[in-house]
Design an enzyme around this catalytic site. Structure first.
Site, PDB file in Angstrom:
ATOM      1  N   ARG A   1       0.808  -1.216   0.000  1.00  0.00           N
ATOM      2  CA  ARG A   1       0.000   0.000   0.000  1.00  0.00           C
ATOM      3  C   ARG A   1       0.842   1.269   0.000  1.00  0.00           C
ATOM      4  NH1 ARG A   1      -5.122  -1.626   2.527  1.00  0.00           N
ATOM      5  NH2 ARG A   1      -5.337   0.481   3.316  1.00  0.00           N
ATOM      6  N   THR A   2       1.745   1.367   0.937  1.00  0.00           N
ATOM      7  CA  THR A   2       2.535   2.592   1.031  1.00  0.00           C
ATOM      8  C   THR A   2       3.433   2.759  -0.189  1.00  0.00           C
ATOM      9  OG1 THR A   2       2.486   2.360   3.419  1.00  0.00           O
ATOM     10  CG2 THR A   2       4.103   3.893   2.526  1.00  0.00           C
TER      11      THR A   2
ATOM     12  N   LYS B   1      24.170  -8.401   7.896  1.00  0.00           N
ATOM     13  CA  LYS B   1      24.241  -7.240   8.790  1.00  0.00           C
ATOM     14  C   LYS B   1      24.426  -5.931   8.015  1.00  0.00           C
ATOM     15  CE  LYS B   1      25.049  -8.668  13.397  1.00  0.00           C
ATOM     16  NZ  LYS B   1      25.723  -8.311  14.624  1.00  0.00           N
TER      17      LYS B   1
ATOM     18  N   ARG C   1      11.562   2.651   3.805  1.00  0.00           N
ATOM     19  CA  ARG C   1      10.882   1.948   4.910  1.00  0.00           C
ATOM     20  C   ARG C   1      11.816   0.847   5.421  1.00  0.00           C
ATOM     21  NH1 ARG C   1       4.888  -0.544   5.403  1.00  0.00           N
ATOM     22  NH2 ARG C   1       4.540   1.671   5.715  1.00  0.00           N
TER      23      ARG C   1
ATOM     24  N   HIS D   1       5.965   6.979  11.345  1.00  0.00           N
ATOM     25  CA  HIS D   1       5.383   6.815  10.009  1.00  0.00           C
ATOM     26  C   HIS D   1       4.730   8.155   9.677  1.00  0.00           C
ATOM     27  CE1 HIS D   1       3.829   5.189   6.471  1.00  0.00           C
ATOM     28  NE2 HIS D   1       3.026   4.252   6.916  1.00  0.00           N
TER      29      HIS D   1
END
Ligand code: ZN
Ligand code: ZN
Lengths: 308, 430
Positions: free
Chosen positions: A57-58, A85, A107, A135
């Protein structure tokens, strides 16, 4: 032009800048309603969206926003778990940057990582969600949705219901809503609250606020994503925190229901309400939030990149 | 005959342990020992290294009772040799090496290995042995054999013994050998996936919290067990006000207990985590402003017996990553004196004569090891410090193999100019 180049947290924006975002979102909302939903504002600019946590969605919302402004957008997604890592994250970042992008949308699954990445790049960054931290674009689209619906913000009563402790949406909304003059109540049981909630207005059951709230904001409850399975069961959740038809009918006239999506049907919100939401003229704003998402993200891209 | 090891420290001040104050005086060192202390000592001749100590203060070589040297097993982070060099640069001439190496120091062979490798350095290295085999918290180690091999104490450091009954048996048995049990107190169920102190800031930053209770329930348990058994326990790196209070009460009711605190827990509080800088990710976590103040109070009223660095070297790859994935720990040897001096003396008005015992006699007494004193006949282990000089902590100045210092970029007061160990100048201009 916004005074800060990156938007990592709602706290990066002052009230003036927030109003600026909301105003330009209004004009981009108009563009989205046109036959030709495209303006040349960001022609020649390249946006890279880096998603180290699955999200459709985002990511799509940002993609549509960039395209409507005529920017080029490239998507990179990798499961954080499939990366080794940190070095690898930084390697990825270096690779993308060497392709001369103008803005990064990031994100990441872990709190603070977007800030860490922002500190090593020289292009603006928009945080599309980091761990349990922030967010900001979600909170901004929510405040836009609220303003659009009520035509005001000051003094509205909003209840954030459910899993506060694990939610970046809750943190961002709480902070932004309070800044914009809303009265925020957190509705959650002890194990979904921080250890010390003395600075918050807290209730433990939705029944305590349902008749008095203007905005019932349901947070996602992900049973499987708790660090420890402390919450006993869905049935227990339904008893105190879910929105069913009975509770919906007790809400006051002109009040609304919001949710950042995707809804876990039968947990936060009962199925029949979601069915009801498909009809016109209801007070469930979940689709409006999604629509506003594109306009608000267009506004942010424009304000960060457009006038440079 | 040329005497390689004769040193004359002139024109400076020194810490007189008996009078417990800083007094002027020259120090003459010969054959590894302090041979004479007095006014205007003059030994002519090219066989004597003369240090002009104008503006400097000679303090006893520091003793850091909590250091991770990483050898064997993690030699890319630190080795016994590199750790010893870093120690000497920090004015530390004796240290206790924690046993969480690979393999862990739970065998006679390993204790002897550390002693041998340690004796090749200019720093006195005291190995600490594991409390339980493999630090697994299941079976106690051969505490007798390990004591005889040279273990100065026992600890499972970051792997606390969750089994209370086992800890009780360890405490009873430890009485036979008289070595301290050095306890990292953390209830692993409470700390869980925690990354920082649980409080206002962890809530805001969305970082999983480690409540003070994680330390405190274990401290309370071990105090009860120590009171029952009479065992000699030492709580290392106290972090919370509740922890300080538990030790304070235990001491006043006569328990055989001591404790230490780290410079980073004194220096910082959890607001610093807003930077998401992984060098502040340590265990126990850097706690609240109130906890920080309680630690200071514990030092002032004598509840806290020593300061220890918990020097924990990590590679860049272990720190230059997300906060969640980053390893716990900060280095501390090279900033040890300066961090303590800056925080306690410069900023909090503690007298230097109160600070020095916390870095020397305090830890020596806890471990039952040789004290470093500037006295005639004593082994010459001395740091010459400039308490007026300031420096900025820079990555390129570290000689430790690892650079993960919480103090990077800070301006600190108190520069170690020379370190003398066993009568030799081992750090500073020759
Ligand atoms: Zn420890
Ligand atoms: Zn340690």
């Amino acid at each position: 032009m916004l005074s800060k180049k990156s938007i990592l947290s709602v706290d990066d924006l002052d009230t003036g800048e927030i109003m600026q975002v909301l105003e330009s979102a209004d004009s981009f909302m108009d563009i989205s309603r046109r036959e030709i939903k495209k303006v040349p504002t960001l022609r020649g600019k390249t946006v890279a969206s880096l998603f180290f946590e699955p999200s459709t969605r985002t990511r799509i919302s940002f993609e549509i926003a960039a395209k409507r402004l005529s920017a080029d957008i490239v998507n990179f997604s990798a499961q954080a778990s499939s990366l080794l890592k940190g070095e690898t994250i930084m390697d990825t970042l270096r690779t993308i940057l060497s392709m001369q992008v103008d803005l990064l949308v990031i994100r990441h699954r872990d709190s603070g990582t977007v800030k860490l990445m922002d500190s090593v790049v020289n292009v603006p960054v928009i945080n599309a969600g980091d761990g349990k931290h922030q967010h900001p674009t979600q909170a901004l689209l929510d405040i836009y949705t609220i303003k659009n619906h009520f035509n005001r913000l000051e003094g509205l009563k909003v209840a954030l219901v459910g899993d506060y402790i694990n939610s970046r949406v809750a943190r961002s909304c709480q902070s932004l809503f309070e800044k914009m003059g809303l009265e925020v109540t957190i509705v959650a049981p002890a194990m979904l609250l921080p250890e010390d909630w003395s600075g918050f207005k807290v209730e433990h059951s939705i029944d305590r606020i349902i008749e008095d709230t203007d905005i019932l904001y349901m947070l996602r409850m992900q049973f499987e994503r708790q660090d420890r399975k402390l919450y006993p069961s869905v049935r227990e959740y339904n008893r105190y925190l879910s929105l069913d038809m009975k509770r919906l009918s007790r809400m006051k006239k002109d009040s609304v229901v919001m949710h950042p999506g995707p809804v876990n049907r039968g947990i936060e919100i009962y199925d029949e309400i979601m069915e009801l939401a498909k009809e016109k003229g209801n007070n469930i704003l979940i689709d409006e939030q999604v629509t506003a998402g594109v306009a608000v993200r267009m506004a942010l891209l424009y304000l960060v990149l457009g006038q440079s | 005959m040329k005497m390689e090891n004769a040193i004359l420290i002139k024109n400076g001040f020194f810490f007189n342990s008996r009078q417990n104050k800083i007094v002027p005086g020259d120090i003459y060192i010969e054959n590894g020992k302090v041979a004479e202390i007095g006014k205007d000592i003059s030994y002519a001749g090219e066989d004597v290294s003369v240090i002009d100590a104008s503006g400097l203060t000679a303090i006893p070589g520091l003793i850091d009772m909590h250091v991770h040297l990483r050898e064997p097993g993690f030699e890319d982070e630190e080795t016994i040799a590199s750790g010893a060099r870093a120690a000497l640069k920090g004015g530390v001439t004796a240290l206790a090496a924690m046993p969480n190496t690979n393999p862990p120091a739970d065998s006679e062979q390993l204790i002897k290995y550390i002693l041998t490798a340690g004796s090749a350095t200019d720093c006195r290295i005291y190995p600490i042995a594991c409390l339980t085999k493999g630090q697994e918290g299941k079976e106690m180690t051969e505490m007798g054999i390990l004591s005889e091999a040279g273990a100065a104490g026992f600890s499972d450091d970051g792997m606390p013994v969750m089994d209370g009954k086992l800890m009780y048996e360890i405490m009873k048995y430890s009485l036979q050998f008289g070595k301290p049990l050095i306890l990292h107190e953390e209830d692993l169920y409470f700390s869980g996936p925690g990354l920082m102190h649980e409080g206002e800031f962890s809530t805001r930053l969305g970082l999983e919290g480690i409540p003070s209770l994680a330390d405190e329930v274990m401290i309370a348990r071990d105090i009860m067990l120590a009171e029952k058994t009479g065992a000699r326990i030492h709580i290392t790196h106290l972090s919370s006000s509740g922890g300080v209070e538990l030790v304070r009460q235990a001491k006043s009711s006569g328990a055989n207990i001591s404790c230490d605190v780290t410079p980073h827990h004194l220096f910082f509080n959890d607001s610093i985590l807003e930077t998401f800088n992984t060098n502040f990710k340590v265990k126990p976590p850097i706690r609240s402003r109130a906890d920080q103040a309680a630690l200071m109070e514990g030092l002032k009223d004598g509840t806290i017996d020593a300061i220890a660095s918990d020097h924990a070297p990590h590679l860049d790859t272990e720190k230059n990553t997300t906060f969640k994935l980053a390893s716990f720990g900060t280095t501390g040897l090279e900033t040890f004196f300066a961090a303590c001096y800056t925080r306690l003396v410069s900023e909090n008005g503690m007298g230097i004569e109160k600070l020095i015992p916390l870095l020397t006699e305090g830890p020596a007494k806890i471990l039952g090891i040789e004290k470093n004193r500037i006295e005639k006949g004593h082994r010459a282990c001395i740091a010459l410090v400039d308490t007026d000089a300031e420096f900025v902590v820079k990555r390129e100045d570290f000689i430790s193999k690892s650079k993960n210092s919480a103090f990077l970029g800070l301006k600190l007061r108190g520069v170690v100019r020379y370190t003398i160990s066993g009568g030799k100048i081992v750090y500073g201009k020759k």
